[in-house]
Design an enzyme around this catalytic site. Structure first.
Site, PDB file in Angstrom:
ATOM      1  N   ASP A 142      -5.105   3.824  -0.210  1.00  0.00           N
ATOM      2  CA  ASP A 142      -6.235   4.094   0.675  1.00  0.00           C
ATOM      3  C   ASP A 142      -6.607   5.571   0.587  1.00  0.00           C
ATOM      4  O   ASP A 142      -5.820   6.444   0.939  1.00  0.00           O
ATOM      5  CB  ASP A 142      -5.846   3.729   2.108  1.00  0.00           C
TER       6      ASP A 142
ATOM      7  N   TRP B 220     -11.845  12.237   8.038  1.00  0.00           N
ATOM      8  CA  TRP B 220     -10.435  11.860   8.221  1.00  0.00           C
ATOM      9  C   TRP B 220     -10.193  10.499   7.602  1.00  0.00           C
ATOM     10  O   TRP B 220     -11.000   9.594   7.751  1.00  0.00           O
ATOM     11  CB  TRP B 220     -10.075  11.815   9.709  1.00  0.00           C
TER      12      TRP B 220
ATOM     13  N   GLU C 299      -4.114  -7.550   5.365  1.00  0.00           N
ATOM     14  CA  GLU C 299      -3.346  -6.343   5.705  1.00  0.00           C
ATOM     15  C   GLU C 299      -2.389  -6.657   6.856  1.00  0.00           C
ATOM     16  O   GLU C 299      -2.762  -7.323   7.814  1.00  0.00           O
ATOM     17  CB  GLU C 299      -4.291  -5.219   6.120  1.00  0.00           C
TER      18      GLU C 299
ATOM     19  N   ARG D 226       0.854  -1.184   0.000  1.00  0.00           N
ATOM     20  CA  ARG D 226       0.000   0.000   0.000  1.00  0.00           C
ATOM     21  C   ARG D 226       0.892   1.237   0.000  1.00  0.00           C
ATOM     22  O   ARG D 226       1.821   1.344   0.806  1.00  0.00           O
ATOM     23  CB  ARG D 226      -0.897   0.018   1.239  1.00  0.00           C
TER      24      ARG D 226
ATOM     25  N   HIS E  32      -9.261   6.793   2.213  1.00  0.00           N
ATOM     26  CA  HIS E  32      -9.733   7.049   3.574  1.00  0.00           C
ATOM     27  C   HIS E  32     -10.986   7.914   3.595  1.00  0.00           C
ATOM     28  O   HIS E  32     -11.106   8.842   4.392  1.00  0.00           O
ATOM     29  CB  HIS E  32      -8.626   7.657   4.439  1.00  0.00           C
TER      30      HIS E  32
ATOM     31  N   TYR F 124      -2.609  11.721   5.866  1.00  0.00           N
ATOM     32  CA  TYR F 124      -2.942  10.365   6.277  1.00  0.00           C
ATOM     33  C   TYR F 124      -1.876   9.358   5.852  1.00  0.00           C
ATOM     34  O   TYR F 124      -1.430   9.342   4.705  1.00  0.00           O
ATOM     35  CB  TYR F 124      -4.287   9.943   5.677  1.00  0.00           C
TER      36      TYR F 124
ATOM     37  N   GLU G   3     -13.766  -1.320   6.562  1.00  0.00           N
ATOM     38  CA  GLU G   3     -13.098  -1.302   7.868  1.00  0.00           C
ATOM     39  C   GLU G   3     -13.920  -0.576   8.921  1.00  0.00           C
ATOM     40  O   GLU G   3     -13.736  -0.827  10.119  1.00  0.00           O
ATOM     41  CB  GLU G   3     -11.701  -0.689   7.766  1.00  0.00           C
TER      42      GLU G   3
ATOM     43  N   ARG H  77     -13.361  -5.491   3.863  1.00  0.00           N
ATOM     44  CA  ARG H  77     -12.267  -5.026   4.719  1.00  0.00           C
ATOM     45  C   ARG H  77     -12.600  -5.024   6.209  1.00  0.00           C
ATOM     46  O   ARG H  77     -11.862  -4.447   7.001  1.00  0.00           O
ATOM     47  CB  ARG H  77     -11.885  -3.605   4.276  1.00  0.00           C
TER      48      ARG H  77
ATOM     49  N   GLU I 145      -9.000   1.763  -1.868  1.00  0.00           N
ATOM     50  CA  GLU I 145      -9.729   1.481  -0.630  1.00  0.00           C
ATOM     51  C   GLU I 145     -10.473   2.715  -0.146  1.00  0.00           C
ATOM     52  O   GLU I 145      -9.942   3.823  -0.177  1.00  0.00           O
ATOM     53  CB  GLU I 145      -8.728   1.021   0.442  1.00  0.00           C
TER      54      GLU I 145
END
Length: 405
Positions: free
Chosen positions: A213, A405, A342, A147, A215, A159, A265, A286, A239
């Protein structure tokens, strides 16, 4: 075999973890991870004040019934606090059940579906040069999937970028009374990331799988634009390209790009996937064992996803303890439709507290052959690392508006 006690331990060997210790009248001890980053004490209280008193005297082997008792019996279903608490109990009971059988947990989940568990590592840098050095380091560790996260000009580190040279654990909740505030600008991000992918792909070749990612920070049409711009560089996935709550938004992204999508996630229940999976809007699931109801809860989600061709990609940050990671590895070993795991590497004093039976080398895991989860918890070591108040960062646009975030 009856549950004799259930105890919650909160410790911070580098970052905060919430561990549930379940002891039976036959002396078997199972452990579960209940860590919810930045809200750890909420789960600790839920377990200590509401769940632990209900467990004493229950049949330790009745894993499914206990799961339903805690999920349906509370009336207030789902949510990260509830599902993290249920997860801790569920994993601890599976740990006990597998120990009682004298087998590693994956054997009780159906046995091996594969010889090893492929993992992806995390690479990061404040600029492309630093990122390339980090990618090289992950390759030298044996990772064939990485990643990549990089600082965006005008946005600051942002991030996934460590402020500590060479750190693996580069997304810690910051210790203190208030979250750190970061800056975000979608325009500069969308202009910069394609150049990053082009450079990394040029340096490291076509065989290295590259993940990224977002996010949750882009609008659906911005996410679609990003996906289309990255297609020439064949990402393994993008992601969390847009906010997780608006599942219909993934249709817009799907209509404009063929880049594989990963999400989940922040989801904590199979209910969160009722639209995404049947409509085949994502390619990888995820969710984490720790945040989605444990082994029992995550297995339901993954088996539902498998019907629609979605593979597993269990969330594995360092705010999930080695207990949660071990549980994921046992599922990874047994689940037929596994995709990738991951692996954000724990460091330093974490392993003073958690003695693990799993092993990682050359880009792949083995879950280990110890009975149960294969993780042992050292109470005395945990006592040396007391809880510290900490928060994940928050994000603001350049004009000061609070953003995702």
């Amino acid at each position: 075999m009856r549950i004799q006690s259930a105890e919650v331990v909160v410790c911070s060997p580098g970052r905060n973890f919430v561990t549930l210790i379940v002891t039976t009248d036959e002396g078997l001890v199972g452990i579960g991870d209940a860590t919810l980053n930045g809200r750890e004490l909420a789960v600790a209280s839920y377990l200590t004040d509401h769940v632990a008193p209900l467990l004493e005297g229950r049949d330790a082997a009745a894993v499914e019934d206990t799961w339903q008792y805690l999920y349906r019996g509370a009336y207030w279903r789902r949510g990260p606090v509830t599902m993290a608490a249920i997860a801790a109990v569920d994993v601890a009971l599976w740990d006990i059940k597998a120990q009682a059988a004298g087998m590693p947990l994956y054997q009780l989940l159906g046995g091996r579906s594969r010889d090893s568990i492929r993992a992806y590592g995390h690479a990061h840098g404040r600029d492309i040069e630093e990122l390339s050095d980090s990618v090289q380091a992950r390759i030298e560790q044996g990772f064939g999937a990485v990643r990549i996260q990089v600082g965006i000009p005008g946005n600051g580190p942002g991030y996934g970028i460590s402020s500590v040279e060479g750190a693996h654990d580069y997304e810690p909740a910051s210790v203190g009374l208030r979250p750190v505030e970061e800056v975000w600008d979608a325009g500069s991000y969308l202009r910069h990331i394609p150049a990053v992918f082009e450079e990394v792909r040029s340096r490291f070749g076509a065989e290295l799988d590259l993940l990224h990612d977002v996010h949750h920070r882009l609008s659906p049409i911005e996410a679609a634009r990003l996906g289309r711009s990255l297609e020439p560089f064949h990402p393994f996935w993008l992601e969390d390209v847009t906010v997780a709550e608006n599942q219909r938004a993934l249709r817009t992204v799907r209509e404009h790009t063929v880049v594989p999508l990963a999400m989940g996630e922040t989801y904590n229940s199979i209910v969160d996937y009722l639209q995404l999976l049947p409509e085949q809007l994502i390619d990888y699931v995820r969710s984490a064992v720790t945040h989605s109801g444990g082994v029992t809860g995550l297995k339901r989600i993954l088996e539902f996803g498998a019907i629609y061709g979605a593979k597993s990609a269990t969330h594995g940050p360092t705010d999930i303890s080695p207990v949660g990671l071990a549980a994921a590895l046992h599922i990874d070993t047994a689940h037929h439709d596994f995709g990738i795991q991951e692996y954000m590497q724990h460091t330093g004093p974490v392993f003073d507290v958690f003695d693990v039976g799993y092993a990682f080398a050359d880009g792949v895991f083995q879950p280990g052959e110890r009975p149960g989860l294969g993780v042992r918890f050292d109470r005395e070591a945990a006592a040396r690392y007391p809880y510290r108040q900490a928060y994940l960062p928050v994000n603001r646009l350049r004009d000061g508006t609070l953003h995702d975030w």
